[in-house]
Design an enzyme around this catalytic site. Sequence first.
Site, short mmCIF file in Angstrom:
data_model
loop_
_atom_site.label_atom_id
_atom_site.label_comp_id
_atom_site.label_asym_id
_atom_site.label_seq_id
_atom_site.Cartn_x
_atom_site.Cartn_y
_atom_site.Cartn_z
N SER A 143 0.87 -1.19 0.00
CA SER A 143 0.00 0.00 0.00
C SER A 143 0.90 1.23 0.00
O SER A 143 2.07 1.15 0.39
CB SER A 143 -0.86 -0.01 1.26
OG SER A 143 -1.40 1.28 1.51
N TYR A 156 -1.35 -0.82 10.18
CA TYR A 156 -1.50 -1.22 8.77
C TYR A 156 -0.24 -0.87 7.99
O TYR A 156 0.31 -1.70 7.25
CB TYR A 156 -2.73 -0.48 8.21
CG TYR A 156 -3.07 -0.73 6.78
CD1 TYR A 156 -3.88 -1.80 6.41
CD2 TYR A 156 -2.62 0.12 5.77
CE1 TYR A 156 -4.23 -2.02 5.08
CE2 TYR A 156 -2.96 -0.08 4.45
CZ TYR A 156 -3.76 -1.15 4.11
OH TYR A 156 -4.11 -1.35 2.79
#
Length: 252
Positions: A143, A156
Site C-alpha cells: 500500500s 496497517y
Amino acid sequence: MKLVENDVAVITGAASGIGRTTAKVFANHGASVVVADVDEEGGAKTVADITENGGEATFVRTDISDSDDAKRMIETAVSEYGGLDVLFNNAAIEGPVARLGEYDNDAFEQVIDVNLKGVWYGMKYGIEAMLADDGGSIISASSIGGEVAVPQYSGYGAAKAAVGQLTKYAALEYAEDGIRANAVAPGIVRTEMIERTVEEHPEMEAQFLETEPMPGLADPEEIANAVLFLGSDMSSRVTGVTLPVEGGYLAQ
Ligand SMILES: NC(=O)c1ccc[n+]([C@@H]2O[C@H](COP(=O)([O-])OP(=O)(O)OC[C@H]3O[C@@H](n4cnc5c(N)ncnc54)[C@H](O)[C@@H]3O)[C@@H](O)[C@H]2O)c1
C-alpha cells in the site's frame, strides 16, 4: 492474448474487492484459480462468477493468519490443479483509524497477524510448492501506507512496509530457483475496504478523493492488471520491487 494460460494461481482475500477482481482477470487469461478467504459466501460468489464465464476456480476457506490454513490452501492448488505458478498474497484488514497512542493493542496484533504473518505463511508454503514445480511468481499487496506514513494507519502501514521487505528477501533468496517476488502498492481503490472506512468516518471521503494526483479513485481492475503483469512472463526479469499503482501519489 491470454497471459497466464494453463497456470495455477492462488489468490488470498479473493471473496471481495481487488482479490475477487484479480481472480476473474486471471481466470479470463486462462489460469485455474484457488480462491482463498475467510468469507465463504463471498468466495463462493467469486467461484460462481468465474465458472459461469467458462473459467476454472475452486474455493478453500482460509484464515491466512493460521499456518495450518495457509498450508492447506497451497496443498489445494497442488491436489486440485497439479502445482502452483502464481500466488497473490492479497488478504488484509484495514484495522482501526487512530493515532499511534490511541491504537488498540489487540487490533494492532490482529493487523500484524493477517497483513504480515499471513503474507509470510503464504510465501513460506507457496515457495515450497513452487520449488517442486520449476518456480513461479509471488505478488503481495502492499500500500502507499507501506511506502510513506499515512496518518492514523500505523499498524496497517508497519505491516505493509514489512511486506515490501519480505518481498525483497524472497526475491533474493530464490532468484536462482526461478521464483520471482514482487509487491503492488495501491493508493485508494474503490472496494468494500474503503466503503467501510467511509461509513465509519464520513469525513474521510473527501480526503480519499483528493489523495491521488490522478482524479478520482482507482478501480480494482487497475490493480488486477498490474498483478497480472507481475504474475505473467511479461515481467520475466522483474523481481524484488514494489510497483506503485497510485495515480502518481508517491511521485510527490
Ligand atoms: N482498497 C484500497 O484502497 C487499498 C489500498 C491499498 C492497498 N490495499 C490492499 O489491497 C488488498 C485488498 O484490499 P481490498 O480493498 O480489496 O479489501 P476488501 O476488504 O474488499 O477485501 C479483503 C478480503 O480479505 C479477506 N480477509 C480478511 N481477513 C482475512 C484472513 N484472515 N484470511 C483470509 N482472508 C481474509 C476478506 O474477507 C476480504 O474478502 C489488501 O491487502 C489491502 O490492504 C487496498
